[in-house]
Scaffold this motif. Structure first.
Motif, short mmCIF file in Angstrom:
data_model
loop_
_atom_site.label_atom_id
_atom_site.label_comp_id
_atom_site.label_asym_id
_atom_site.label_seq_id
_atom_site.Cartn_x
_atom_site.Cartn_y
_atom_site.Cartn_z
N ILE A 11 0.84 -1.20 0.00
CA ILE A 11 0.00 0.00 0.00
C ILE A 11 0.87 1.25 0.00
CG2 ILE A 11 -1.64 1.35 1.37
CD1 ILE A 11 -2.94 -1.34 2.16
N LEU A 12 1.91 1.26 0.85
CA LEU A 12 2.82 2.40 0.87
C LEU A 12 3.52 2.57 -0.48
CD1 LEU A 12 4.47 2.13 4.39
CD2 LEU A 12 3.03 3.99 3.54
N TRP A 13 3.96 1.47 -1.05
CA TRP A 13 4.61 1.51 -2.36
C TRP A 13 3.67 2.10 -3.41
CZ3 TRP A 13 9.24 0.45 -4.69
CH2 TRP A 13 9.23 0.26 -6.07
N PHE A 14 2.43 1.63 -3.43
CA PHE A 14 1.46 2.08 -4.42
C PHE A 14 1.19 3.57 -4.26
CE2 PHE A 14 -2.80 2.76 -6.10
CZ PHE A 14 -2.69 2.17 -7.34
N VAL A 15 0.94 4.00 -3.04
CA VAL A 15 0.59 5.40 -2.79
C VAL A 15 1.77 6.34 -3.07
CG1 VAL A 15 -0.03 7.04 -0.96
CG2 VAL A 15 -1.22 4.86 -1.14
N LEU A 16 2.98 5.91 -2.74
CA LEU A 16 4.15 6.77 -2.87
C LEU A 16 4.83 6.70 -4.23
CD1 LEU A 16 5.69 6.27 0.67
CD2 LEU A 16 4.31 8.19 -0.16
N GLY A 17 4.18 6.14 -5.23
CA GLY A 17 4.75 6.18 -6.57
C GLY A 17 4.63 4.92 -7.38
N GLY A 18 4.27 3.81 -6.76
CA GLY A 18 4.14 2.57 -7.52
C GLY A 18 3.05 2.65 -8.58
N TRP A 19 2.02 3.43 -8.30
CA TRP A 19 0.93 3.56 -9.27
C TRP A 19 1.42 4.26 -10.54
CZ3 TRP A 19 -0.87 8.24 -11.07
CH2 TRP A 19 -0.47 9.37 -10.37
N ILE A 20 2.39 5.15 -10.42
CA ILE A 20 2.93 5.83 -11.60
C ILE A 20 3.69 4.83 -12.46
CG2 ILE A 20 4.55 7.60 -12.40
CD1 ILE A 20 3.92 9.12 -9.79
N SER A 21 4.56 4.07 -11.83
CA SER A 21 5.36 3.08 -12.56
C SER A 21 4.47 2.03 -13.22
CB SER A 21 6.35 2.41 -11.60
OG SER A 21 7.07 1.42 -12.25
N GLY A 22 3.51 1.51 -12.48
CA GLY A 22 2.62 0.50 -13.03
C GLY A 22 1.78 1.03 -14.18
N THR A 23 1.29 2.24 -14.04
CA THR A 23 0.47 2.83 -15.10
C THR A 23 1.30 3.11 -16.35
OG1 THR A 23 -0.94 3.83 -13.41
CG2 THR A 23 -1.10 4.73 -15.64
N LEU A 24 2.54 3.54 -16.17
CA LEU A 24 3.40 3.77 -17.33
C LEU A 24 3.72 2.46 -18.05
CD1 LEU A 24 5.79 6.55 -16.00
CD2 LEU A 24 3.96 6.77 -17.68
N TRP A 25 3.91 1.37 -17.29
CA TRP A 25 4.15 0.08 -17.92
C TRP A 25 2.89 -0.42 -18.63
CZ3 TRP A 25 8.31 -2.16 -19.51
CH2 TRP A 25 9.54 -1.87 -18.89
N LEU A 26 1.71 -0.16 -18.05
CA LEU A 26 0.46 -0.50 -18.75
C LEU A 26 0.35 0.27 -20.05
CD1 LEU A 26 -2.31 -0.76 -16.00
CD2 LEU A 26 -1.45 -2.56 -17.49
N LEU A 27 0.64 1.55 -20.01
CA LEU A 27 0.61 2.37 -21.22
C LEU A 27 1.59 1.85 -22.26
CD1 LEU A 27 -0.47 4.92 -22.65
CD2 LEU A 27 1.38 6.18 -21.55
N ALA A 28 2.78 1.49 -21.81
CA ALA A 28 3.78 0.92 -22.73
C ALA A 28 3.26 -0.38 -23.35
CB ALA A 28 5.10 0.67 -22.00
N GLY A 29 2.60 -1.22 -22.55
CA GLY A 29 2.04 -2.46 -23.08
C GLY A 29 0.97 -2.20 -24.12
N VAL A 30 0.14 -1.19 -23.90
CA VAL A 30 -0.90 -0.84 -24.87
C VAL A 30 -0.26 -0.32 -26.16
CG1 VAL A 30 -2.78 0.78 -25.33
CG2 VAL A 30 -2.69 -0.43 -23.16
N ILE A 31 0.77 0.51 -26.01
CA ILE A 31 1.46 1.02 -27.20
C ILE A 31 2.14 -0.12 -27.95
CG2 ILE A 31 3.40 2.46 -27.97
CD1 ILE A 31 2.59 4.42 -25.71
N PHE A 32 2.76 -1.05 -27.22
CA PHE A 32 3.36 -2.22 -27.86
C PHE A 32 2.31 -3.03 -28.60
CE2 PHE A 32 6.94 -2.44 -24.52
CZ PHE A 32 7.79 -1.69 -25.32
N ALA A 33 1.13 -3.17 -28.00
CA ALA A 33 0.07 -3.97 -28.62
C ALA A 33 -0.47 -3.31 -29.89
CB ALA A 33 -1.06 -4.20 -27.63
N ILE A 34 -0.48 -1.99 -29.92
CA ILE A 34 -0.98 -1.28 -31.10
C ILE A 34 -0.04 -1.46 -32.29
CG2 ILE A 34 -1.43 1.03 -32.05
CD1 ILE A 34 -2.55 1.77 -29.28
N THR A 35 1.26 -1.42 -32.01
CA THR A 35 2.23 -1.60 -33.09
C THR A 35 2.43 -3.08 -33.33
OG1 THR A 35 4.14 -1.67 -31.63
CG2 THR A 35 3.41 0.51 -32.38
N ILE A 36 2.63 -3.44 -34.54
CA ILE A 36 2.89 -4.84 -34.88
C ILE A 36 4.27 -5.26 -34.38
CG2 ILE A 36 3.14 -6.46 -36.81
CD1 ILE A 36 0.27 -5.47 -36.33
#
Length: 122
Positions: free
Chosen positions: A7-32
């Motif tokens: 919980i501390l990790w998530f609140v203090l910045g883990g959500w930023i890292s996880g969301t950026l990796w999700l965004l990267a995964g979506v961008i990877f999925a869009i490109t062949i």
């Protein structure tokens, strides 16, 4: 204890890292071209959200994983790992930050070669 640290990790910045990796995964999925790295990005996103109580293990040490990891290391892995190492060093200076620094070291290792890895519960 694991829940509190996550919980501390998530609140203090883990959500930023996880969301950026999700965004990267979506961008990877869009490109062949990025499709081979999409599952690895989603795996890292889940690990970035809740890293405590989990560990990274080798899942598929085949030739394809090796080649994809070499390409990843040259194009993106080294600077992502450097980012996590710099955060780990900054956090390790404080006693309270040592558990978080260790998670950044695990994320750095995963960022270097993400293909063929699995995240397991401890």
């Amino acid at each position: 204890m694991r829940l509190l640290l996550n919980i501390l990790w998530f609140v203090l910045g883990g959500w930023i890292s996880g969301t950026l990796w999700l965004l990267a995964g979506v961008i990877f999925a869009i490109t062949i071209i990025g499709l081979p790295w999409t599952p690895a990005a989603f795996r890292i996103a889940g690990f970035s959200y809740w890293p405590f109580g989990r560990m990274v293990v080798d899942r598929d040490p085949g030739a394809t994983s090796f080649l994809l990891n070499i390409l990843w290391l040259v194009l993106a892995g080294w600077w992502l790992a450097l980012h996590h190492i710099l955060l780990a060093v900054a956090l390790a200076v404080t006693i309270i930050g040592i558990p978080f620094a260790w998670q950044h070291v695990k994320l750095a290792m995963l960022s270097l070669t993400p293909v063929g890895k699995a995240v397991m519960e401890v």
